[in-house]
Design a protein around this motif. Structure first.
Motif, PDB file in Angstrom:
ATOM      1  N   ARG A  21      13.756  -4.644 -17.719  1.00 35.97           N
ATOM      2  CA  ARG A  21      12.885  -3.583 -17.213  1.00 35.97           C
ATOM      3  C   ARG A  21      11.514  -4.153 -16.836  1.00 35.97           C
ATOM      4  N   GLN A  22      10.928  -4.954 -17.710  1.00 29.52           N
ATOM      5  CA  GLN A  22       9.603  -5.521 -17.444  1.00 29.52           C
ATOM      6  C   GLN A  22       9.621  -6.413 -16.202  1.00 29.52           C
ATOM      7  N   ALA A  23      10.637  -7.243 -16.074  1.00 27.11           N
ATOM      8  CA  ALA A  23      10.717  -8.155 -14.925  1.00 27.11           C
ATOM      9  C   ALA A  23      10.880  -7.387 -13.618  1.00 27.11           C
ATOM     10  N   LEU A  24      11.736  -6.369 -13.625  1.00 32.90           N
ATOM     11  CA  LEU A  24      11.971  -5.607 -12.400  1.00 32.90           C
ATOM     12  C   LEU A  24      10.761  -4.743 -12.038  1.00 32.90           C
ATOM     13  N   GLU A  25      10.112  -4.159 -13.031  1.00 35.87           N
ATOM     14  CA  GLU A  25       8.909  -3.369 -12.751  1.00 35.87           C
ATOM     15  C   GLU A  25       7.799  -4.255 -12.187  1.00 35.87           C
ATOM     16  N   ALA A  26       7.623  -5.438 -12.745  1.00 34.16           N
ATOM     17  CA  ALA A  26       6.574  -6.345 -12.275  1.00 34.16           C
ATOM     18  C   ALA A  26       6.838  -6.820 -10.849  1.00 34.16           C
ATOM     19  N   ARG A  27       8.093  -7.095 -10.545  1.00 36.72           N
ATOM     20  CA  ARG A  27       8.429  -7.666  -9.238  1.00 36.72           C
ATOM     21  C   ARG A  27       8.523  -6.614  -8.136  1.00 36.72           C
ATOM     22  N   PHE A  28       9.070  -5.431  -8.453  1.00 30.32           N
ATOM     23  CA  PHE A  28       9.401  -4.458  -7.409  1.00 30.32           C
ATOM     24  C   PHE A  28       8.603  -3.155  -7.448  1.00 30.32           C
ATOM     25  N   GLN A  29       7.821  -2.902  -8.491  1.00 32.64           N
ATOM     26  CA  GLN A  29       7.076  -1.646  -8.635  1.00 32.64           C
ATOM     27  C   GLN A  29       7.943  -0.450  -8.219  1.00 32.64           C
ATOM     28  N   PRO A  30       9.066  -0.259  -8.889  1.00 31.10           N
ATOM     29  CA  PRO A  30      10.019   0.766  -8.447  1.00 31.10           C
ATOM     30  C   PRO A  30       9.521   2.194  -8.652  1.00 31.10           C
ATOM     31  N   VAL A  72      15.004   2.136  -6.995  1.00 35.89           N
ATOM     32  CA  VAL A  72      14.455   2.543  -5.710  1.00 35.89           C
ATOM     33  C   VAL A  72      13.074   1.907  -5.600  1.00 35.89           C
ATOM     34  N   SER A  73      12.872   1.128  -4.542  1.00 37.26           N
ATOM     35  CA  SER A  73      11.607   0.421  -4.368  1.00 37.26           C
ATOM     36  C   SER A  73      11.267   0.313  -2.888  1.00 37.26           C
ATOM     37  N   GLN A 121      17.963   0.656  -3.518  1.00 42.61           N
ATOM     38  CA  GLN A 121      17.666   1.491  -2.369  1.00 42.61           C
ATOM     39  C   GLN A 121      16.179   1.486  -2.041  1.00 42.61           C
ATOM     40  N   SER A 122      15.883   1.678  -0.754  1.00 45.14           N
ATOM     41  CA  SER A 122      14.513   1.954  -0.327  1.00 45.14           C
ATOM     42  C   SER A 122      14.281   3.443  -0.580  1.00 45.14           C
ATOM     43  N   PRO A 123      13.033   3.885  -0.596  1.00 41.20           N
ATOM     44  CA  PRO A 123      12.764   5.323  -0.797  1.00 41.20           C
ATOM     45  C   PRO A 123      13.449   6.197   0.266  1.00 41.20           C
ATOM     46  N   GLU A 124      13.485   5.722   1.511  1.00 40.85           N
ATOM     47  CA  GLU A 124      14.134   6.477   2.582  1.00 40.85           C
ATOM     48  C   GLU A 124      15.625   6.656   2.307  1.00 40.85           C
ATOM     49  N   GLU A 125      16.262   5.628   1.812  1.00 40.28           N
ATOM     50  CA  GLU A 125      17.703   5.700   1.523  1.00 40.28           C
ATOM     51  C   GLU A 125      17.988   6.604   0.327  1.00 40.28           C
ATOM     52  N   ALA A 126      17.048   6.692  -0.577  1.00 41.14           N
ATOM     53  CA  ALA A 126      17.258   7.492  -1.790  1.00 41.14           C
ATOM     54  C   ALA A 126      17.092   8.986  -1.530  1.00 41.14           C
ATOM     55  N   ARG A 127      16.441   9.340  -0.451  1.00 42.84           N
ATOM     56  CA  ARG A 127      16.206  10.758  -0.136  1.00 42.84           C
ATOM     57  C   ARG A 127      17.474  11.449   0.248  1.00 42.84           C
TER      58      ARG A 127
END
Length: 91
Positions: free
Chosen positions: A9-18, A49-50, A85-91
């Motif tokens: 979780r920490q690594a993905l949050e730091a890298r991608f700011q999901p 989603v990022s 997913q990108s935010p657009e794809e998640a909508r």
């Protein structure tokens, strides 16, 4: 939560700011399979989603996640099921 799950979780949050990050430890479902260990913490599912995924191919997204988690793969992480997913794809 497990230690590995916290590190993922920490690594993905730091890298991608999901905008969304869901991580599930699927290790118990893979007991006896290749890469499974008695202590678990080997198999995970990630839904993320990022905005950082915008314009990236599916393969590039997967590579970026694997790169961010290289240290975990080096210490026993065996498999990830990824839904990126990108935010657009998640909508």
């Amino acid at each position: 939560m497990t230690q590995r799950l916290d590190r993922i979780r920490q690594a993905l949050e730091a890298r991608f700011q999901p905008a969304l990050l869901e991580i599930t430890d699927d290790s118990a479902r893979h007991a006896g399979h290749a890469g499974a260990s008695p202590g678990g913490e080997t198999h995970y599912s990630v839904h993320m989603v990022s905005a950082g995924f915008t314009g990236m191919t599916r393969v590039a997204r997967s590579r970026a996640v694997h790169e961010a988690l290289a240290g975990e793969f080096a210490t026993g992480l065996h498999a990830l099921a990824l839904r990126l997913q990108s935010p657009e794809e998640a909508r």
